[in-house]
Design a protein around this motif. Structure first.
Motif, PDB file in Angstrom:
ATOM      1  N   HIS A  56      18.649  92.499  23.541  1.00  0.00           N
ATOM      2  CA  HIS A  56      17.572  91.734  24.171  1.00  0.00           C
ATOM      3  C   HIS A  56      17.842  91.658  25.673  1.00  0.00           C
ATOM      4  O   HIS A  56      18.909  91.192  26.083  1.00  0.00           O
ATOM      5  CB  HIS A  56      17.494  90.309  23.611  1.00  0.00           C
ATOM      6  CG  HIS A  56      17.120  90.250  22.164  1.00  0.00           C
ATOM      7  ND1 HIS A  56      15.833  90.444  21.714  1.00  0.00           N
ATOM      8  CD2 HIS A  56      17.868  90.020  21.058  1.00  0.00           C
ATOM      9  CE1 HIS A  56      15.800  90.329  20.395  1.00  0.00           C
ATOM     10  NE2 HIS A  56      17.021  90.076  19.978  1.00  0.00           N
ATOM     11  N   TYR A  69      17.679  86.140  24.414  1.00  0.00           N
ATOM     12  CA  TYR A  69      17.692  85.807  22.990  1.00  0.00           C
ATOM     13  C   TYR A  69      18.985  86.182  22.270  1.00  0.00           C
ATOM     14  O   TYR A  69      19.174  85.786  21.122  1.00  0.00           O
ATOM     15  CB  TYR A  69      16.527  86.491  22.278  1.00  0.00           C
ATOM     16  CG  TYR A  69      15.184  85.858  22.563  1.00  0.00           C
ATOM     17  CD1 TYR A  69      15.016  84.482  22.519  1.00  0.00           C
ATOM     18  CD2 TYR A  69      14.075  86.641  22.868  1.00  0.00           C
ATOM     19  CE1 TYR A  69      13.789  83.895  22.781  1.00  0.00           C
ATOM     20  CE2 TYR A  69      12.846  86.062  23.130  1.00  0.00           C
ATOM     21  CZ  TYR A  69      12.709  84.694  23.082  1.00  0.00           C
ATOM     22  OH  TYR A  69      11.492  84.109  23.337  1.00  0.00           O
ATOM     23  N   ASP A  70      19.869  86.945  22.884  1.00  0.00           N
ATOM     24  CA  ASP A  70      21.062  87.397  22.168  1.00  0.00           C
ATOM     25  C   ASP A  70      21.878  86.217  21.660  1.00  0.00           C
ATOM     26  O   ASP A  70      22.196  85.295  22.403  1.00  0.00           O
ATOM     27  CB  ASP A  70      21.907  88.293  23.074  1.00  0.00           C
ATOM     28  CG  ASP A  70      21.256  89.638  23.297  1.00  0.00           C
ATOM     29  OD1 ASP A  70      21.163  90.411  22.337  1.00  0.00           O
ATOM     30  OD2 ASP A  70      20.825  89.909  24.428  1.00  0.00           O
TER      31      ASP A  70
END
Length: 361
Positions: free
Chosen positions: A139, A174-175
């Motif tokens: 991401h 988002y990771d």
């Protein structure tokens, strides 16, 4: 009461008034082959880019049930259990984690799995395991807006900082195991950029920068356009950008007390206007310029100036007598401009001036 539920006293030692008891552990009602306690240890890992992973991975290396009727998973939306129909082997199936809704963390991520083993004798054995998730940097961080525009109400850099608190620049990543990002800013004489922190309630996924003035008290007298970058700390690092636009304060638009004014021009070069145009406010705070334009936008037969808050209109050059035969009136544009002496920014507005042409003297 079953024999294994009784406490078996193995040894009693009297030492300084203290009695030490060694107690035999209760055996499990049911379990898996070669598992003596209620913890399952796996060397396998799960990749976050895989849609689904089965552990154990081999079809003939599943968990062999011992006195187990069936197995279910407790409160884990990403893990399910399946069983081999013929060999009684149990497998754990791991779905891909939704990184958008799961809280991110700095350390490694583990699936904490709790299994209920329903035994043949109707007892239930709780068994636990942790499976490591290897997170890939799939991401890229992104800003909530491709462009952040701030219209300042004062010319000081500290005023912009107040705007930034009310309307922060926010980047999202988002990771699942990556909650750190770095911010950079295009070289400029006004600001340095620092990491500001995680936005509260964002599951550690939203971050904001802090812009620090290079010189306190510095005036922002020009429009500023800068690029701000965000880079995550994954491998390989991913980056994104947004545009920062800062508009220094502009004066408010001048407000005429009427939308149009009527003046009277006579053949003897006399000009009379019954009500001089006025501006509602601002002439005492800003430099005020007024001018009269004809329909083509050029200075024409009349000139104007501000005097005691009113606009004085006078003849600049006499009208040609042909005007009186061709027209009954001439329409002009009356333009007023406020200029901020600090930022040198200007704002203008307009009204209509109608000059009636009188054929009599």
């Amino acid at each position: 009461m079953p024999y294994y539920a009784l406490l078996v006293l193995v040894h009693v030692v009297l030492m300084s008034g203290t009695i030490l008891y060694a107690v035999a552990e209760k055996p499990l009602d049911c379990t898996f082959y070669n598992i003596e306690n209620n913890y399952l240890k796996f060397e396998d890992v799960v990749l976050d880019v895989d849609i689904e992973t089965t552990i154990p991975p081999s079809s003939n290396s599943g968990l062999q049930k011992i006195n187990v009727s069936y197995v279910d998973i407790v409160d884990n939306p990403y893990v399910s259990v399946s069983e081999s129909r013929y060999f009684g082997l149990v497998f754990l199936n791991f779905k891909q984690i939704n990184e958008v809704v799961e809280p991110s963390r700095r350390s490694e991520f583990y699936y904490n799995v709790k299994l209920n083993l329903h035994c043949n004798n109707s007892a239930i054995v709780e068994m636990y395991s942790s499976i490591r998730l290897i997170d890939t940097n799939n991401h890229e961080p992104f800003f909530e807006k491709p462009r952040y525009t701030y219209n300042l109400i004062s010319a000081y850099v500290e005023d912009f900082q107040r705007h930034l608190i009310l309307y922060p620049i926010i980047a999202t990543d988002y990771d699942i195991t990556n909650i750190e990002v770095d911010f950079t800013i295009q070289e400029n004489p006004y600001f340095d950029i620092l990491y500001g922190g995680v936005v509260p309630g964002s599951l550690n996924k939203k971050h904001y920068p802090k812009l620090v003035p290079k010189t306190h008290g510095k005036l922002l007298t020009e429009r500023i356009e800068l690029w701000i970058g965000v880079t995550d700390v994954g491998t390989p690092p991913r980056q994104n950008f947004t545009k920062l636009v800062i508009n220094p304060p502009s004066p408010p638009a001048p407000i005429f007390d009427k939308t149009f004014y009527v003046g009277h021009y006579y053949k003897n070069d006399t000009f009379v206007i019954n009500e001089s145009p006025e501006l509602a406010e601002g002439t005492t705070y800003y430099q005020t310029h007024v001018k009269i334009n004809d329909k083509q936008g050029y200075q024409n037969n009349f000139i104007s100036r501000v005097e005691n808050g009113k606009i004085v209109i006078e003849i600049n050059q006499r009208l040609d007598s042909s005007y009186f035969f061709q027209n009954n009136y001439i329409a002009y544009e009356l333009e007023a401009t406020y200029v901020d002496v600090v930022t040198n920014r200007a704002t203008a507005s307009r009204a209509t001036l109608i000059v009636e042409l009188h054929h009599d003297l």
